[in-house]
Design a protein around this motif. Structure first.
Motif, PDB file in Angstrom:
ATOM      1  N   GLU A   1      -5.448 -37.807   9.759  1.00 54.19           N
ATOM      2  CA  GLU A   1      -4.603 -37.487   8.615  1.00 54.19           C
ATOM      3  C   GLU A   1      -3.308 -38.275   8.741  1.00 54.19           C
ATOM      4  OE1 GLU A   1      -2.111 -33.854   6.484  1.00 54.19           O
ATOM      5  OE2 GLU A   1      -3.264 -33.433   8.292  1.00 54.19           O
ATOM      6  N   ILE A   2      -2.923 -38.920   7.653  1.00 53.49           N
ATOM      7  CA  ILE A   2      -1.620 -39.594   7.598  1.00 53.49           C
ATOM      8  C   ILE A   2      -0.702 -38.656   6.811  1.00 53.49           C
ATOM      9  CG2 ILE A   2      -0.375 -41.706   7.031  1.00 53.49           C
ATOM     10  CD1 ILE A   2      -2.839 -42.158   8.863  1.00 53.49           C
ATOM     11  N   PRO A   3       0.340 -38.110   7.455  1.00 53.58           N
ATOM     12  CA  PRO A   3       1.224 -37.159   6.772  1.00 53.58           C
ATOM     13  C   PRO A   3       1.865 -37.750   5.509  1.00 53.58           C
ATOM     14  CG  PRO A   3       1.583 -37.077   9.138  1.00 53.58           C
ATOM     15  CD  PRO A   3       0.681 -38.264   8.867  1.00 53.58           C
ATOM     16  N   GLU A   4       2.028 -36.885   4.513  1.00 52.49           N
ATOM     17  CA  GLU A   4       2.478 -37.312   3.188  1.00 52.49           C
ATOM     18  C   GLU A   4       3.804 -38.072   3.212  1.00 52.49           C
ATOM     19  OE1 GLU A   4       2.974 -35.442  -1.256  1.00 52.49           O
ATOM     20  OE2 GLU A   4       3.281 -34.105   0.443  1.00 52.49           O
ATOM     21  N   GLU A   5       4.792 -37.572   3.946  1.00 55.34           N
ATOM     22  CA  GLU A   5       6.102 -38.236   3.953  1.00 55.34           C
ATOM     23  C   GLU A   5       5.994 -39.637   4.572  1.00 55.34           C
ATOM     24  OE1 GLU A   5       5.613 -35.797   7.598  1.00 55.34           O
ATOM     25  OE2 GLU A   5       5.511 -35.273   5.485  1.00 55.34           O
ATOM     26  N   GLN A   6       5.076 -39.809   5.517  1.00 53.65           N
ATOM     27  CA  GLN A   6       4.881 -41.124   6.129  1.00 53.65           C
ATOM     28  C   GLN A   6       4.151 -42.066   5.177  1.00 53.65           C
ATOM     29  OE1 GLN A   6       3.243 -40.510  10.089  1.00 53.65           O
ATOM     30  NE2 GLN A   6       4.766 -38.930  10.497  1.00 53.65           N
ATOM     31  N   VAL A   7       3.205 -41.547   4.403  1.00 54.07           N
ATOM     32  CA  VAL A   7       2.520 -42.369   3.394  1.00 54.07           C
ATOM     33  C   VAL A   7       3.518 -42.819   2.331  1.00 54.07           C
ATOM     34  CG1 VAL A   7       0.783 -42.353   1.547  1.00 54.07           C
ATOM     35  CG2 VAL A   7       0.255 -41.322   3.766  1.00 54.07           C
ATOM     36  N   ASN A   8       4.395 -41.917   1.906  1.00 50.72           N
ATOM     37  CA  ASN A   8       5.404 -42.269   0.905  1.00 50.72           C
ATOM     38  C   ASN A   8       6.354 -43.337   1.428  1.00 50.72           C
ATOM     39  OD1 ASN A   8       4.288 -40.389  -0.853  1.00 50.72           O
ATOM     40  ND2 ASN A   8       5.731 -38.777  -0.285  1.00 50.72           N
ATOM     41  N   ALA A   9       6.778 -43.200   2.673  1.00 48.30           N
ATOM     42  CA  ALA A   9       7.666 -44.208   3.275  1.00 48.30           C
ATOM     43  C   ALA A   9       6.944 -45.538   3.430  1.00 48.30           C
ATOM     44  CB  ALA A   9       8.178 -43.713   4.628  1.00 48.30           C
ATOM     45  N   LEU A  10       5.678 -45.489   3.773  1.00 48.85           N
ATOM     46  CA  LEU A  10       4.866 -46.698   3.905  1.00 48.85           C
ATOM     47  C   LEU A  10       4.778 -47.435   2.576  1.00 48.85           C
ATOM     48  CD1 LEU A  10       3.008 -48.309   5.836  1.00 48.85           C
ATOM     49  CD2 LEU A  10       1.159 -46.786   5.174  1.00 48.85           C
ATOM     50  N   ALA A  11       4.602 -46.704   1.493  1.00 46.67           N
ATOM     51  CA  ALA A  11       4.499 -47.316   0.164  1.00 46.67           C
ATOM     52  C   ALA A  11       5.783 -48.049  -0.227  1.00 46.67           C
ATOM     53  CB  ALA A  11       4.167 -46.263  -0.883  1.00 46.67           C
ATOM     54  N   LEU A  12       6.913 -47.586   0.279  1.00 51.20           N
ATOM     55  CA  LEU A  12       8.187 -48.254  -0.027  1.00 51.20           C
ATOM     56  C   LEU A  12       8.271 -49.648   0.591  1.00 51.20           C
ATOM     57  CD1 LEU A  12      10.670 -45.259   0.331  1.00 51.20           C
ATOM     58  CD2 LEU A  12       9.775 -46.282  -1.787  1.00 51.20           C
ATOM     59  N   LEU A  13       7.446 -49.920   1.610  1.00 51.47           N
ATOM     60  CA  LEU A  13       7.422 -51.252   2.228  1.00 51.47           C
ATOM     61  C   LEU A  13       6.600 -52.252   1.418  1.00 51.47           C
ATOM     62  CD1 LEU A  13       6.889 -50.450   6.033  1.00 51.47           C
ATOM     63  CD2 LEU A  13       9.037 -51.016   4.872  1.00 51.47           C
ATOM     64  N   ALA A  14       5.790 -51.761   0.486  1.00 52.09           N
ATOM     65  CA  ALA A  14       4.878 -52.638  -0.258  1.00 52.09           C
ATOM     66  C   ALA A  14       5.640 -53.729  -1.005  1.00 52.09           C
ATOM     67  CB  ALA A  14       4.039 -51.826  -1.239  1.00 52.09           C
TER      68      ALA A  14
ATOM     69  N   LEU B   1       6.415 -49.854  12.181  1.00 50.93           N
ATOM     70  CA  LEU B   1       6.286 -50.958  11.231  1.00 50.93           C
ATOM     71  C   LEU B   1       7.670 -51.361  10.774  1.00 50.93           C
ATOM     72  CD1 LEU B   1       3.403 -49.551   9.000  1.00 50.93           C
ATOM     73  CD2 LEU B   1       3.214 -51.139  10.914  1.00 50.93           C
ATOM     74  N   SER B   2       7.897 -52.668  10.701  1.00 52.32           N
ATOM     75  CA  SER B   2       9.190 -53.130  10.207  1.00 52.32           C
ATOM     76  C   SER B   2       9.015 -54.432   9.443  1.00 52.32           C
ATOM     77  CB  SER B   2      10.191 -53.300  11.352  1.00 52.32           C
ATOM     78  OG  SER B   2       9.702 -54.196  12.318  1.00 52.32           O
ATOM     79  N   ASN B   3       9.854 -54.567   8.422  1.00 50.51           N
ATOM     80  CA  ASN B   3       9.952 -55.836   7.700  1.00 50.51           C
ATOM     81  C   ASN B   3      11.370 -56.352   7.935  1.00 50.51           C
ATOM     82  OD1 ASN B   3      11.601 -54.350   5.964  1.00 50.51           O
ATOM     83  ND2 ASN B   3      10.097 -54.229   4.324  1.00 50.51           N
ATOM     84  N   SER B   4      11.854 -57.243   7.104  1.00 57.78           N
ATOM     85  CA  SER B   4      13.168 -57.837   7.350  1.00 57.78           C
ATOM     86  C   SER B   4      14.320 -56.851   7.171  1.00 57.78           C
ATOM     87  CB  SER B   4      13.370 -59.043   6.433  1.00 57.78           C
ATOM     88  OG  SER B   4      13.296 -58.626   5.081  1.00 57.78           O
ATOM     89  N   SER B   5      14.097 -55.728   6.470  1.00 53.45           N
ATOM     90  CA  SER B   5      15.205 -54.822   6.215  1.00 53.45           C
ATOM     91  C   SER B   5      14.966 -53.357   6.586  1.00 53.45           C
ATOM     92  CB  SER B   5      15.593 -54.886   4.732  1.00 53.45           C
ATOM     93  OG  SER B   5      14.485 -54.528   3.918  1.00 53.45           O
ATOM     94  N   ASP B   6      13.711 -52.949   6.734  1.00 57.98           N
ATOM     95  CA  ASP B   6      13.410 -51.541   6.983  1.00 57.98           C
ATOM     96  C   ASP B   6      12.424 -51.388   8.128  1.00 57.98           C
ATOM     97  OD1 ASP B   6      14.842 -50.348   4.685  1.00 57.98           O
ATOM     98  OD2 ASP B   6      13.355 -51.429   3.491  1.00 57.98           O
ATOM     99  N   SER B   7      12.421 -50.188   8.704  1.00 60.55           N
ATOM    100  CA  SER B   7      11.410 -49.862   9.704  1.00 60.55           C
ATOM    101  C   SER B   7      11.067 -48.388   9.578  1.00 60.55           C
ATOM    102  CB  SER B   7      11.878 -50.199  11.117  1.00 60.55           C
ATOM    103  OG  SER B   7      12.954 -49.377  11.488  1.00 60.55           O
ATOM    104  N   LEU B   8       9.851 -48.067  10.008  1.00 59.15           N
ATOM    105  CA  LEU B   8       9.438 -46.677   9.990  1.00 59.15           C
ATOM    106  C   LEU B   8       8.414 -46.429  11.077  1.00 59.15           C
ATOM    107  CD1 LEU B   8       6.465 -45.837   8.249  1.00 59.15           C
ATOM    108  CD2 LEU B   8       7.691 -47.358   6.752  1.00 59.15           C
ATOM    109  N   MET B   9       8.327 -45.150  11.459  1.00 59.35           N
ATOM    110  CA  MET B   9       7.358 -44.755  12.456  1.00 59.35           C
ATOM    111  C   MET B   9       6.301 -43.890  11.782  1.00 59.35           C
ATOM    112  SD  MET B   9       7.613 -42.521  15.951  1.00 59.35           S
ATOM    113  CE  MET B   9       7.968 -41.035  15.066  1.00 59.35           C
ATOM    114  N   ILE B  10       5.046 -44.150  12.131  1.00 58.89           N
ATOM    115  CA  ILE B  10       3.936 -43.375  11.599  1.00 58.89           C
ATOM    116  C   ILE B  10       3.182 -42.771  12.778  1.00 58.89           C
ATOM    117  CG2 ILE B  10       1.772 -43.485  10.294  1.00 58.89           C
ATOM    118  CD1 ILE B  10       3.035 -45.734   8.676  1.00 58.89           C
ATOM    119  N   GLU B  11       2.895 -41.481  12.661  1.00 62.32           N
ATOM    120  CA  GLU B  11       2.134 -40.771  13.684  1.00 62.32           C
ATOM    121  C   GLU B  11       0.955 -40.071  13.021  1.00 62.32           C
ATOM    122  OE1 GLU B  11       4.529 -39.232  17.311  1.00 62.32           O
ATOM    123  OE2 GLU B  11       5.639 -38.648  15.515  1.00 62.32           O
ATOM    124  N   PRO B  12      -0.193 -40.746  12.951  1.00 64.35           N
ATOM    125  CA  PRO B  12      -1.372 -40.087  12.386  1.00 64.35           C
ATOM    126  C   PRO B  12      -1.781 -38.887  13.234  1.00 64.35           C
ATOM    127  CG  PRO B  12      -1.707 -42.463  12.617  1.00 64.35           C
ATOM    128  CD  PRO B  12      -0.453 -42.121  13.352  1.00 64.35           C
TER     129      PRO B  12
END
Length: 181
Positions: free
Chosen positions: A133-146, A163-174
């Motif tokens: 399961e990928i938690p909802e708040e992490q999926v939403n944050a992931l979509a912001l990187l698209a 995960l990080s791009n040139s301006s943001d980073s986030l942690m995902i814990e399935p």
């Protein structure tokens, strides 16, 4: 006239300390007109978590005979079949019968626990099935990187995905719901 898919060019730099896999990948990922950015990015995340030289996206969402993401051997055997969302038991039975390993990445927020409660007991017999399961708040944050041209640095250690791009980073814990038996 039918709406065409949106094409995303994704550059990945993967450092997976859990699997000792260190590789760059250039992907072309098509977003089906009915597909959300959340779902698209869950597919990219699944690629990152299972990355190999032989892992590929299939032709598209509408091909009923193939997984959307798979790893096939040179002789055509399916080593890994990857599914997304809240699949039904019939579809997972088909996948489990055709592939050595099947992984399902479930997402959808509050509906996932209800879906899991209904399907969990029927999936215990599939020894080659793993459900995450990928938690909802992490999926939403992931979509912001698209982004249509996306460059991601991916670091995996102790089941944490950074995960990080040139301006943001986030942690995902399935969350592991069912492991291989």
């Amino acid at each position: 006239m039918a709406t065409k898919a949106t094409v995303y060019k994704v550059q990945l730099q993967i450092a997976d300390m859990d699997r000792h896999y260190y590789q760059d990948h250039s992907l072309t990922v098509a977003q089906h007109p009915s597909e959300t950015e959340e779902r698209l990015m869950v597919r990219v995340l699944a690629f990152i978590l299972n990355a190999s030289e032989t892992l590929h996206f299939s032709k598209g969402l509408s091909d009923e005979g193939e997984p959307e993401l798979w790893d096939k051997s040179l002789n055509g055997d399916i080593n890994l079949w990857v599914e997304f969302g809240q699949s039904d038991e019939k579809w997972l039975r088909k996948a489990s019968g055709r592939a050595k390993h099947v992984k399902l990445y479930a997402y959808g927020g509050r509906s996932v626990p209800n879906w899991w409660k209904q399907i969990q007991s029927s999936l215990t017999r599939y020894n080659n099935l793993q459900v995450w399961e990928i938690p909802e708040e992490q999926v939403n944050a992931l979509a912001l990187l698209a982004a249509r041209n996306l460059q991601l640095q991916c670091n995996i250690s102790d089941k944490q995905i950074w995960l990080s791009n040139s301006s943001d980073s986030l942690m995902i814990e399935p969350v592991l719901l069912k492991d291989f038996s």
